[in-house]
Design an enzyme around this catalytic site. Structure first.
Site, PDB file in Angstrom:
ATOM      1  N   GLU A  43       0.795  -0.990  -0.155  1.00  0.00           N
ATOM      2  CA  GLU A  43       0.409  -0.022  -0.368  1.00  0.00           C
ATOM      3  C   GLU A  43       0.553   1.444  -0.262  1.00  0.00           C
ATOM      4  OE1 GLU A  43      -2.989   2.506   3.094  1.00  0.00           O
ATOM      5  OE2 GLU A  43      -2.422   0.760   3.427  1.00  0.00           O
ATOM      6  N   ASP A  47       0.698   3.834  -3.148  1.00  0.00           N
ATOM      7  CA  ASP A  47       0.502   4.893  -3.120  1.00  0.00           C
ATOM      8  C   ASP A  47       1.109   6.131  -4.501  1.00  0.00           C
ATOM      9  OD1 ASP A  47      -0.670   7.422  -1.318  1.00  0.00           O
ATOM     10  OD2 ASP A  47       1.656   7.980  -0.984  1.00  0.00           O
ATOM     11  N   ASP A 116      -6.932   1.649   0.484  1.00  0.00           N
ATOM     12  CA  ASP A 116      -6.221   0.141   0.386  1.00  0.00           C
ATOM     13  C   ASP A 116      -5.789  -1.012  -0.947  1.00  0.00           C
ATOM     14  OD1 ASP A 116      -5.541   1.960   2.908  1.00  0.00           O
ATOM     15  OD2 ASP A 116      -5.831   0.550   3.980  1.00  0.00           O
ATOM     16  N   GLU A 119      -4.122   0.529  -3.806  1.00  0.00           N
ATOM     17  CA  GLU A 119      -2.760   1.160  -4.159  1.00  0.00           C
ATOM     18  C   GLU A 119      -2.226  -0.595  -4.202  1.00  0.00           C
ATOM     19  OE1 GLU A 119      -3.587   5.379  -1.722  1.00  0.00           O
ATOM     20  OE2 GLU A 119      -2.786   2.840  -0.313  1.00  0.00           O
TER      21      GLU A 119
END
Length: 226
Positions: A43, A47, A116, A119
């Site tokens: 994650e 991002d 989440d 990502e």
């Protein structure tokens, strides 16, 4: 919990290392129970990949948007609500590895978890392929259509808002006047004034006439108290 191969098909990318994809859908609650990695590290990487791909796309396709609007548009595209929506389109919740307690508390539909997982899935594709292009293709399936809508709205904000205000007063007339142009062809800078009944009510500059007009309209709105 549906087979991970079905999620792979929905993503549209065939993994060489299936464990990467399994990790991408493994919540910390399940990971702690089964002594295996969760998606949290993926994650973190996803991002950054998502932010870069989105920023690059906006920069290339919305050249008339000023920096402030680019920043706002990117933030809207990668916010929790947006990413949750992308995951819902993939039906990602049904592939999640969650503890029984997390399942009972609605973890498969929780917006923060679904965001989440989008990502972490992005990062898994990036790492497995060793190629940003594969991750970019995945991200842009969702970002590009959403950006077209949000970017268009952002682009017309200042000029449209100013026009709507002026139209409330019959007889008032707005005009955008180019007052300057400088720099080489690949780095032009334009300056524009916006006139209200021949009175200058705002000035702006930018790398295109449209951007300069937007900035002039923004200054006019600020001076008018909007």
């Amino acid at each position: 919990m549906r087979p991970i191969e079905e999620y792979e098909k929905r993503i549209g990318y065939e993994f060489q290392d299936k464990t990467l994809l399994e990790t991408a859908v493994t919540h910390s609650s399940y990971a702690n129970e089964h002594k295996r990695p969760s998606y949290e590290r993926l994650e973190f990487l996803g991002d950054s990949v998502l932010g870069f791909v989105t920023a690059e796309y906006l920069f290339a396709h919305f050249s008339d948007l000023p920096e402030g609007q680019l920043t706002k548009t990117r933030a809207a595209l990668v916010c929790e609500k947006s990413l949750c929506g992308f995951s819902q389109r993939l039906e990602a919740g049904s592939f999640l590895r969650l503890s029984h307690g997390e399942i009972r508390s609605g973890g498969r539909e929780r917006a923060s978890i679904l965001a989440d997982v989008f990502e972490s899935t992005t990062a898994a594709i990036y790492l497995d392929s060793g190629d940003l292009e594969k991750a970019r293709a995945f991200v842009l399936r969702f970002i590009a259509p959403a950006a077209s809508t949000r970017g268009a709205k952002a682009f017309k904000d200042y000029k449209t808002t100013l026009q709507e205000i002026i139209q409330q007063h019959p007889g008032e007339r707005l005009e955008y006047v180019l007052t300057g142009e400088s720099g080489p062809d690949h780095r032009k800078h334009f300056t524009v004034e916006v006139h209200l009944n021949s009175n200058v009510v705002g000035k702006g500059g930018g790398r295109s006439k449209k951007e300069a007009e937007q900035q002039a309209a923004r200054e006019a709105l600020e001076l008018m108290g909007y």
